[in-house]
Structure formats: C-alpha cells, structure tokens
Design an enzyme around this catalytic site. Structure first.
Site, mmCIF file in Angstrom:
data_model
loop_
_atom_site.group_PDB
_atom_site.id
_atom_site.type_symbol
_atom_site.label_atom_id
_atom_site.label_comp_id
_atom_site.label_asym_id
_atom_site.label_seq_id
_atom_site.Cartn_x
_atom_site.Cartn_y
_atom_site.Cartn_z
ATOM 1 N N ARG A 68 10.660 -5.851 -6.583
ATOM 2 C CA ARG A 68 9.923 -5.377 -7.769
ATOM 3 C C ARG A 68 9.168 -4.086 -7.455
ATOM 4 O O ARG A 68 8.913 -3.288 -8.345
ATOM 5 C CB ARG A 68 8.906 -6.434 -8.222
ATOM 6 C CG ARG A 68 9.539 -7.647 -8.860
ATOM 7 C CD ARG A 68 8.492 -8.547 -9.438
ATOM 8 N NE ARG A 68 7.654 -7.788 -10.368
ATOM 9 C CZ ARG A 68 6.622 -8.272 -11.020
ATOM 10 N NH1 ARG A 68 6.274 -9.518 -10.847
ATOM 11 N NH2 ARG A 68 5.937 -7.516 -11.836
ATOM 12 N N CYS B 294 3.508 -11.282 -11.567
ATOM 13 C CA CYS B 294 3.323 -12.096 -10.370
ATOM 14 C C CYS B 294 2.345 -13.233 -10.647
ATOM 15 O O CYS B 294 1.423 -13.086 -11.436
ATOM 16 C CB CYS B 294 2.757 -11.243 -9.243
ATOM 17 S SG CYS B 294 3.923 -10.082 -8.538
#
Ligand code: UD1
Length: 420
Positions: A398, A114
C-alpha cells in the site's frame, strides 16, 4: 509474503520514492480544476492504484507512465465514491472536500484503511458543516450536499492531517475566505498548498498553525504541468532504520533532510552517525548503540506515528530499555506481539511500550496487520538469525514501492512470493 534470511548489514545507495501522503490529496485536488494535470514522482503503490480507480469511476481520464500521472478531470461527472474502493483506503475521505467544491455534492461510505484503532471523521464533518454542507445518511453511507460552499472560520480540536487537507480542498472553490486554525503542519500539507497555488488557488499559511484560503471560481483555475511530489519522509526513515537495525551503512538520495529531522534526531540519540548534504543522507553505525529513555509520537514536527513501528523493531535490538509512547492512534501496537515471536522483549502498558533490547532476534513466521507494522517486521527479519516469513505483503505494498527490490539492492536476502 516476504521470505528473508537475516544477518546481512545493508550497504549501498537508493533513491527514495515520492510521498504517498502528499500524492493522495494532490490526486484528489485534480478534481477541482476540470483540466489536465501532470504529476511527477508519484509512487507505484497500491493506495495510488485505488485512488486512480476512484478517479476513473468518477469520470477522470488517467494515463500512467512510470511515475508520471496525467489526470484530466474535465469529464468528471459523478460524485459518489464506490463503497468497495472507499473501504480500501481511509484517505479517500479527502475526495469529499474536492467533490463538494466542484459539484456541491458527495456521497461516500464510512472510510476504511489500516486497522489501527478508531479513526473518526468528526473534525472533517464539523468543518464542512460550518462551510454550509448538510449531511444525511444511514447504512454506512454519508450524503453531503450544499447549495454553495461559504468561507468560514474553523478551529480544529486536534491538528488532523486529513481534516486539514479536506477543508483546504473544499475552501478553494468556496465563496469568500476560509480560515482554518490549529491545522496539521506536516510537510504534505505544504505540498498540497503548493499544488493548489500552481492551479491558481489562493492558499497561505501551510506549515504554520493557521491556513487562510481565498475562494475562487472554477474558471480561475488552470491546468498544472509537471508538478513534482516531495520525497516520502516515512519511506526514507524506514530505510534508515533498516540500515541501523543491521548496523550497516547506506546513502539515500531524493530526501529533504529537514522533513526527516524528528526521525534523524532520535536515530542520532541512539548513536547512529548521520550526515546530510545536498539532498542526500548517509547513516552508519560504528559504535555500540544506546537505548532511548523517552520517545513519543506527536503531530509534526514531533516524531511521526508512521515511524513508530519501524523504530520499535530497531530499538528491540539496542541494549538497554527504551520507552516508546504512542499518542496519535489507539491500537497501533499490534506489531509488538509479532516482534515478540521473533524474540523481542516488549511489554505494552496502555499506550506505552517498554522495549528491552536483546542481543539477537530470531527468524519466525509473522504477520503484518497494517502497513507500517509490515515494514517493522521486515526490518526485524533483516537483523534476525535465520529465516523469517512476513505475511501480509498486501499491506506493505500500500505504501512502499518495490521494498524487496530496494532492500535486495542494499544486500538484503529478501524475496517476495505470492504463495509457498
Ligand atoms: C494521516 C496519514 C497517516 C498518519 C496520520 C497521522 C495520510 C493519507 N495518512 O492520516 O499516514 O499516520 O496522518 O500523522 O496522509 N481524528 C479524529 N477526528 C477526525 C480526524 C482525526 O478524532 O475527524 C483523530 C484520529 O482518530 C487520530 C488522530 O486524530 O487519532 C490523527 O488523525 P489524522 O491526523 O486525521 O490522520 P489521517 O489524516 O487519517
């Protein structure tokens, strides 16, 4: 994208998925024994798919049936982590410790994940160097090599979760004793220790400041049968915040309330009623809520940085001014700007967010730029007037297994669509 019609108070019961952040290092740990391991309650999420792809590339045989993973690492014979997969998930760096333990070599690219500010790996590299690993590299690659890992006394400058796990994994097959000080104390570290010990490793101290590992030989390690991953405390916290933001009432099963205490304490402070017993937590709202004058993200048992974005969304609907400080990651406030598009009153000043609660958020088109920001925007949408489109579902996937199905089961009007 998720399309959400806001305004429904959530109600009902759901079972919380297994922990992403436990599963990932535990899957990496299966490399160490060269045997067949069965792991239960693994969440069906994108990060696990990536980890499985990496392990398959390395030569592991993997069978997935619902939430049970069978991983046989006997034929693992490669030690390079493909760049395109490594870039998808920063936590694949923990493969380095396991590969060095088994083969004395690892080749990785600088990790992805991320976009939440610079995420260096210096603590991982410093610790591994002390254990006798040499690094060389260039062009975004890192080659790690050792003639044999040696136990070492390592002091981490910061209790990094990933560095703690990587060094634990490396130390299992090192010669002699490794002591790691100022380690992370997250429940996922304890889960990794339990898994390693089920394999026959000698790890002590997880959950405290110091972990001690007596190295062993690969012949000493056994297969692990039916190891169950702990519940995901961040996913549980997200659903509780979803109930709070809609002023609803939900029960969660498969939770360890002690792991959630730092989150529950803050939700209680706002006035949410929380009851926990026998592995279940109930949250409801039966009174006007109050803002929080100070909430800071900290290493466990402090308030988790992964709950910062969902908490911000919730506080944006609570009357009064809340002050939220992020101390773990830089640039982890990108969701604030999207929440503002939905009518939230949030000012960012360095690493502090000043959140003035508004009476009503309103639907908008917003975009998630990381996993937890995505969850925060979904929560805001549940409470907003009208329709919200949350783009960036691939980030949410995710870490959250079937978030749209779970929220719909609690009465939310949410659907996921690939394209309009
Ligand atoms: C893990 C979690 C992530 C969570 C984070 C903090 C997994 C798969 N991910 O990430 O969900 O948000 O813990 O609880 O478990 N740092 C350094 N040098 C290093 C390593 C870290 O400076 O070598 C810094 C990072 O930049 C960051 C802080 O330490 O500012 C925390 O990082 P760390 O605890 O390592 O987080 P992760 O293991 O990446």
């Amino acid at each position: 994208m998720y399309i959400i019609q806001g305004g429904e108070a959530l109600s009902g019961k759901i079972r919380v998925q297994g922990s992403k952040n436990s599963s990932l290092p535990i899957l990496a740990a299966t490399i160490l024994n060269g045997k067949k391991n069965t792991i239960c309650h693994v969440p069906k999420i994108k990060d696990i798919e990536v980890m499985n792809q990496i392990l398959s590339h390395l030569g592991a045989n993997i069978a997935v049936k619902d939430n049970v993973l069978e991983i046989d690492s006997k034929n693992v014979n490669k030690f390079d982590v493909p760049e395109h997969l490594m870039r998808k998930m920063r936590s694949s760096i923990v493969l380095m410790g396991a590969l060095l333990g088994r083969f004395g070599r690892a080749k990785v690219s600088y990790p992805g994940g991320c976009e939440i500010g610079p995420r260096p790996i210096d603590l991982h590299l410093k610790g591994l160097s002390l254990m006798g690993v040499d690094f060389s590299g260039g062009h975004g690659f890192l080659n790690a090599k050792t003639d044999g890992l040696k136990g070492a006394d390592i002091h981490l400058d910061f209790p990094s979760v990933g560095a703690t796990e990587n060094l634990m994994l490396a130390a299992v097959l090192a010669e002699g004793t490794t002591i790691i000080r100022n380690v992370a104390k997250e429940p996922e570290i304890v889960d990794l220790q339990n898994f390693l010990n089920r394999m026959g490793a000698h790890v002590k101290g997880a959950g405290t400041d110091t972990i001690k590992i007596e190295g062993c030989r690969i012949e000493d390690l056994k297969p692990v049968n039916n190891y169950t991953i702990i519940p995901d405390r961040i996913v549980a916290g997200t659903y509780l915040a979803a109930a709070a933001i809609t002023r609803g009432r939900i029960q969660l099963t498969n939770v360890i309330s002690e792991h959630l205490e730092p989150i529950l304490a803050k939700l209680r402070e706002t006035g949410c009623v929380i009851n926990s017993r026998n592995g279940e937590i109930e949250l409801y709202v039966d009174r006007p809520l109050v803002s929080l004058d100070s909430i800071r993200t900290l290493p466990y048992p402090g308030f988790p940085t992964d709950m910062q974005a969902p908490m911000m969304a919730f506080l944006a609907t609570v009357e009064g001014t809340s002050i939220l400080t992020e101390t773990i990651f830089e640039s982890r406030f990108k969701h604030a700007q999207e929440l503002r598009r939905m009518g939230a009153d949030i000012t960012i000043n360095g690493n502090t967010a000043i959140i003035k609660g508004v009476k009503q958020l309103s639907g908008a088109i917003v975009e998630a730029k990381d996993l937890r920001a995505g969850a925060a925007l979904i929560l805001a949408a549940l409470a907003a007037k009208g329709e919200t489109i949350v783009e960036g579902a691939s980030y949410v996937e995710r870490g959250y297994e079937n978030i749209e199905g779970n929220l719909a089961a609690l009465g939310a009007k949410i659907v996921k669509k690939d394209k309009i």
